[in-house]
Design an enzyme around this catalytic site. Structure first.
Site, PDB file in Angstrom:
ATOM      1  N   HIS A 174      -5.311   5.277  -4.434  1.00 45.78           N
ATOM      2  CA  HIS A 174      -4.658   4.011  -4.093  1.00 45.78           C
ATOM      3  C   HIS A 174      -5.182   3.480  -2.757  1.00 45.78           C
ATOM      4  CE1 HIS A 174      -2.136   7.028  -1.992  1.00 45.78           C
ATOM      5  NE2 HIS A 174      -2.074   6.099  -1.067  1.00 45.78           N
ATOM      6  N   SER A 175      -4.800   2.250  -2.456  1.00 45.84           N
ATOM      7  CA  SER A 175      -5.001   1.664  -1.133  1.00 45.84           C
ATOM      8  C   SER A 175      -3.658   1.071  -0.707  1.00 45.84           C
ATOM      9  CB  SER A 175      -6.087   0.571  -1.161  1.00 45.84           C
ATOM     10  OG  SER A 175      -5.663  -0.539  -1.925  1.00 45.84           O
TER      11      SER A 175
END
Length: 147
Positions: A61-62
């Site tokens: 994820h970011s």
């Protein structure tokens, strides 16, 4: 309107290893991380990963807002980062070295050694809306870098 500023601004070159204070003594070493003028960000949340099977991947994820410091408290693991254009892998294996990751950078963690413990210090409290968990969406957010 979708949040995207960090994704268009953050680059792999913004990510770096930070050497934390290390106080060595004959009876063991001590490293402290505190919120102060020298901090990269104000720490609002701390969590840790453990008992991760060696063939598992974490992260993926970011963040729109959250900055992170990732530390291998015990053992080792790899952190692969992407800004949508460039990818870089860091191996973490020292408890006094932290990997700084600004918002807008995709991260995945893998290659966990037996008994490894991953400590994460973040600038934000948990909020699901801060996460980008779909890599195709991440690539769209990072398609045009502003610097």
């Amino acid at each position: 309107m979708e949040k995207s500023d960090a994704h268009t601004l953050s680059l792999i070159s913004d990510c770096r290893i930070v050497e934390l204070s290390r106080n060595r003594h004959v009876n063991g070493s001590l490293t402290a991380v505190e919120n102060n003028a020298d901090s990269l960000f104000h720490i609002k949340r701390v969590f840790y990963l453990y008992d991760v099977p060696g063939d598992s991947e974490r992260g993926g994820h970011s963040h729109f807002e959250a900055q992170e410091l990732i530390i291998a408290l015990s053992g080792s693991f790899d952190v692969t980062l992407s800004d949508g254009h460039t990818t870089k892998t860091f191996t973490l294996n020292r408890p006094y070295k932290a990997l700084y990751i600004p918002a807008g950078i995709w991260r995945s963690l893998d290659n966990f050694s037996s008994g490894s413990v991953c400590l994460v210090l973040t600038s934000e409290l948990f909020e699901e809306s801060d996460y980008v968990r779909d890599y195709d969406r991440f690539l769209k957010l990072t398609a045009v870098k502003k610097r």
